[in-house]
Design an enzyme around this catalytic site. Structure first.
Site, PDB file in Angstrom:
ATOM      1  N   SER A  13       2.609  -0.617  42.844  1.00 45.52           N
ATOM      2  CA  SER A  13       1.421  -1.432  42.638  1.00 45.52           C
ATOM      3  C   SER A  13       1.463  -2.656  43.550  1.00 45.52           C
ATOM      4  CB  SER A  13       1.339  -1.895  41.180  1.00 45.52           C
ATOM      5  OG  SER A  13       2.282  -2.920  40.916  1.00 45.52           O
ATOM      6  N   THR A 127      -7.585  -5.088  26.784  1.00 44.57           N
ATOM      7  CA  THR A 127      -6.158  -5.384  26.909  1.00 44.57           C
ATOM      8  C   THR A 127      -5.370  -4.181  26.444  1.00 44.57           C
ATOM      9  OG1 THR A 127      -4.312  -6.803  26.229  1.00 44.57           O
ATOM     10  CG2 THR A 127      -6.062  -6.470  24.623  1.00 44.57           C
ATOM     11  N   SER A 129      -2.160  -4.705  25.521  1.00 38.69           N
ATOM     12  CA  SER A 129      -1.037  -5.359  24.849  1.00 38.69           C
ATOM     13  C   SER A 129      -1.332  -5.586  23.375  1.00 38.69           C
ATOM     14  CB  SER A 129      -0.743  -6.703  25.536  1.00 38.69           C
ATOM     15  OG  SER A 129       0.018  -7.547  24.708  1.00 38.69           O
ATOM     16  N   LEU A 130      -0.457  -5.085  22.501  1.00 33.55           N
ATOM     17  CA  LEU A 130      -0.608  -5.344  21.074  1.00 33.55           C
ATOM     18  C   LEU A 130      -0.462  -6.835  20.780  1.00 33.55           C
ATOM     19  CD1 LEU A 130       1.460  -2.378  19.563  1.00 33.55           C
ATOM     20  CD2 LEU A 130      -1.009  -2.513  19.950  1.00 33.55           C
ATOM     21  N   ARG A 131       0.411  -7.512  21.505  1.00 33.51           N
ATOM     22  CA  ARG A 131       0.600  -8.960  21.315  1.00 33.51           C
ATOM     23  C   ARG A 131      -0.691  -9.711  21.621  1.00 33.51           C
ATOM     24  NH1 ARG A 131       0.962 -12.648  25.063  1.00 33.51           N
ATOM     25  NH2 ARG A 131       1.240 -11.038  26.669  1.00 33.51           N
ATOM     26  N   ARG A 132      -1.309  -9.393  22.748  1.00 37.10           N
ATOM     27  CA  ARG A 132      -2.561 -10.061  23.104  1.00 37.10           C
ATOM     28  C   ARG A 132      -3.659  -9.705  22.109  1.00 37.10           C
ATOM     29  NH1 ARG A 132      -1.669  -8.524  29.458  1.00 37.10           N
ATOM     30  NH2 ARG A 132      -0.428 -10.384  30.018  1.00 37.10           N
ATOM     31  N   ARG A 149      -5.785  -0.084  30.824  1.00 38.83           N
ATOM     32  CA  ARG A 149      -4.570   0.193  31.584  1.00 38.83           C
ATOM     33  C   ARG A 149      -4.873   0.151  33.074  1.00 38.83           C
ATOM     34  NH1 ARG A 149      -0.821   3.509  29.770  1.00 38.83           N
ATOM     35  NH2 ARG A 149       0.283   2.719  31.605  1.00 38.83           N
ATOM     36  N   THR A 154      -7.397  -2.603  39.394  1.00 41.18           N
ATOM     37  CA  THR A 154      -8.134  -1.632  38.582  1.00 41.18           C
ATOM     38  C   THR A 154      -8.752  -2.296  37.369  1.00 41.18           C
ATOM     39  OG1 THR A 154      -6.686   0.178  39.289  1.00 41.18           O
ATOM     40  CG2 THR A 154      -7.902   0.486  37.241  1.00 41.18           C
ATOM     41  N   ARG A 155      -8.002  -3.172  36.721  1.00 38.51           N
ATOM     42  CA  ARG A 155      -8.509  -3.840  35.524  1.00 38.51           C
ATOM     43  C   ARG A 155      -9.672  -4.773  35.867  1.00 38.51           C
ATOM     44  NH1 ARG A 155      -3.195  -4.967  31.673  1.00 38.51           N
ATOM     45  NH2 ARG A 155      -2.008  -3.164  32.359  1.00 38.51           N
ATOM     46  N   CYS A 242       9.532  -2.726  23.059  1.00 42.14           N
ATOM     47  CA  CYS A 242       8.512  -3.328  23.927  1.00 42.14           C
ATOM     48  C   CYS A 242       7.104  -3.204  23.359  1.00 42.14           C
ATOM     49  CB  CYS A 242       8.549  -2.679  25.315  1.00 42.14           C
ATOM     50  SG  CYS A 242       9.942  -3.202  26.324  1.00 42.14           S
TER      51      CYS A 242
END
Length: 303
Positions: A13, A127, A129-132, A149, A154-155, A242
């Protein structure tokens, strides 16, 4: 490998290549006679984009192919975002250096809205991310959170196509790619917590490779190593997964450390928080983990 060469395994990337080139430039400045080669590799985490990271095994999927290259002596070091590394590495590997930390914050990115609070009811947030997601829901339970993802470009393209009202990315990644102008707001500690190690670049090596370890040792930043060690110790104390919706941020406090942690629920926005001060990163991580568990935060459900 020869005594005057070094091969760096990296994901393909643009951000990963930037980070690998940054490490290479630092090493060339310290060792002018060292010949450095990048070894770009594709990982399963890069290839499987139709499911969330939680569903396919977590961020450790970004490491495995790079570690295989180390084992096969196809590379001498691997460069990672520290936040993508599991709390405990497999036997035979070591973090040989942690570079001085960049911006640890998350970034709110939106074409139409200056903040999460400014969004209309039911707006779509992207997002992976579970945290976000947990922290967004804690702010606005009415919002729709959709998996997002892919690499940074790309995002951003999906955002610009109108698929989301806004997305949350790591501020350091945007800054490193020259995209800091896309940041509408920093989501920063202590109110919003990043992933353990976010903003820091890590160099992984074979644990028994003394030559390589010596070559990269001067890249290590003592303050970043110490503070991120506490954040990673908190992650390890809670299972080292993670996919855990865990936020952690540690800062120097006098001669010691102050560690903040949170565990969230990405479905309902329930969050428990704790913080503590101490001298030893490993002990401090355990202390904050115990404080989170005492509030019922040991195994929060994921979405």
């Amino acid at each position: 490998m020869t005594a005057s060469s070094l091969r760096i395994a990296t994901r393909k990337s643009p951000l990963a290549l930037w980070q690998a080139e940054h490490v290479a430039a630092r090493l060339r400045a310290m060792h002018p006679d060292l010949r450095i080669e990048l070894v770009p590799l594709s990982t399963r985490g890069d290839e499987v984009l139709d499911r969330s990271l939680a569903a396919i095994g977590g961020k450790g999927l970004f490491l495995k192919e790079l570690e295989i290259a180390l084992v096969r002596d196809e590379a001498d070091i691997a460069v990672h975002s520290l936040k993508d590394m599991p709390a405990q590495l497999d036997a035979g590997f070591a973090i040989a250096a942690v570079l001085a930390r960049g911006d640890m914050a998350d970034a709110w990115v939106s074409d139409g809205f200056a903040s999460i609070e400014a969004l209309p009811r039911g707006a779509r947030i992207g997002t992976s991310s579970l945290r976000r997601a947990a922290q967004v829901r804690a702010l606005r339970a009415d919002l729709e959170i959709v998996d997002l993802r892919g690499n940074v470009g790309t995002r951003l393209a999906k955002l610009d196509a109108g698929n989301y009202a806004g997305i949350v990315l790591a501020a350091a990644g945007l800054q490193r790619l020259g995209l800091q102008q896309r940041i509408r707001a920093r989501l920063a500690p202590p109110h919003w917590l990043p992933a353990p190690g976010q903003g820091a670049i890590a160099v992984e090596a074979r644990a028994n490779d003394a030559r390589v370890t010596a070559l990269v040792a001067k890249l290590d930043d003592a303050e970043t190593r110490r503070t991120t060690a506490a954040e990673r110790a908190l992650n390890a104390a809670l299972g080292g997964d993670c996919t855990l919706p865990l936020g952690a941020w540690c800062a120097i406090e006098g001669d010691g450390l102050r560690l903040h942690g949170l565990l969230g629920d990405a479905r309902d926005g329930r969050i428990v928080r704790a913080s503590a001060s101490g001298m030893d990163p490993a002990e401090l991580g355990e202390t904050v983990a115990d404080l989170l568990r005492a509030q019922g935060g040991e195994t929060p459900p994921s979405r």
